[in-house]
Enzyme design. Sequence first.
Site, PDB file in Angstrom:
ATOM      1  N   HIS A   1       0.832  -1.197   0.000  1.00  0.00           N
ATOM      2  CA  HIS A   1       0.000   0.000   0.000  1.00  0.00           C
ATOM      3  C   HIS A   1       0.869   1.249   0.000  1.00  0.00           C
ATOM      4  O   HIS A   1       2.039   1.217   0.384  1.00  0.00           O
ATOM      5  CB  HIS A   1      -0.946   0.017   1.209  1.00  0.00           C
ATOM      6  CG  HIS A   1      -0.240   0.028   2.531  1.00  0.00           C
ATOM      7  ND1 HIS A   1       0.264  -1.103   3.117  1.00  0.00           N
ATOM      8  CD2 HIS A   1       0.058   1.049   3.384  1.00  0.00           C
ATOM      9  CE1 HIS A   1       0.836  -0.803   4.271  1.00  0.00           C
ATOM     10  NE2 HIS A   1       0.730   0.511   4.455  1.00  0.00           N
TER      11      HIS A   1
ATOM     12  N   HIS B   1       0.576   5.383   1.258  1.00  0.00           N
ATOM     13  CA  HIS B   1      -0.174   6.380   2.020  1.00  0.00           C
ATOM     14  C   HIS B   1      -0.262   7.681   1.223  1.00  0.00           C
ATOM     15  O   HIS B   1       0.705   8.087   0.568  1.00  0.00           O
ATOM     16  CB  HIS B   1       0.509   6.656   3.357  1.00  0.00           C
ATOM     17  CG  HIS B   1       0.640   5.454   4.230  1.00  0.00           C
ATOM     18  ND1 HIS B   1      -0.309   5.098   5.157  1.00  0.00           N
ATOM     19  CD2 HIS B   1       1.617   4.516   4.312  1.00  0.00           C
ATOM     20  CE1 HIS B   1       0.068   3.990   5.771  1.00  0.00           C
ATOM     21  NE2 HIS B   1       1.230   3.617   5.286  1.00  0.00           N
TER      22      HIS B   1
END
Length: 238
Positions: free
Chosen positions: A156, A158
């Site tokens: 992932h 941010h």
Amino acid sequence: MNEFIPRDRDQHPPAVTPIYKTSVLRGPHRPLISLQNSLSEVTGPVFGHGDIGPLDNDLILNYAKTGQPIGERIIMHGRVLDGSGRPVPGVLVEFWQANAGGRYRHRNDTYVAPIDPNFGGCGRTITDAEGRYAFRTVKPGPYPYRNRGNDWRPAHIHFSVFGTGFAQRLITQNYFEGDPLIARDSILGTIPDQAARERLVAKLDLDAAVPLDTLAYRWDIVLRGSRSTLFENKLEGN
């Protein structure tokens, strides 16, 4: 005009969710209070293209010292849109991530994966007149975290999205299409609506890829409305 649009409780996760045990300590246990913004918070800061360096949106080069970082080279791109699907120009988009081994360049990250000496893991850009953003990086790796016995975070990135004032900041993260860890992630599991979870997943975009060089993923950020991106720091509304 109201400062906040009430949360859709069918989509947004509760602030305190035992499946994600950190929320038990961090999440508010009392009703939230909406504070009046000050004039300085509403009117500043003002970001301009002159504030962005030429390599700020190139994580492959902006920290490189002795070579380029190790990992799968990717382009992340998309648009920042309002609730009506209109582009939002002039938005400061910041991003930060783990390296290809799943380790952040942070003193508190003690995961056994090595630090990549040529990868800093952070950058920023400003959306253009059509609300578009783009940056080049390496795909982050998954990493374990102390939640349950063997919990891993999917790959992932941010994101922090700034408006024109200090109080206009939204924080979220995106995931990657096809990652088998998405279905097992305790943090994503706090979101009750499957469609809302899917809006956090970037789609492979071969049309934007660079042949023989770099894959591409597209992920649009929607600020409000029924197809809003979920923002982790706006529990009172978005």
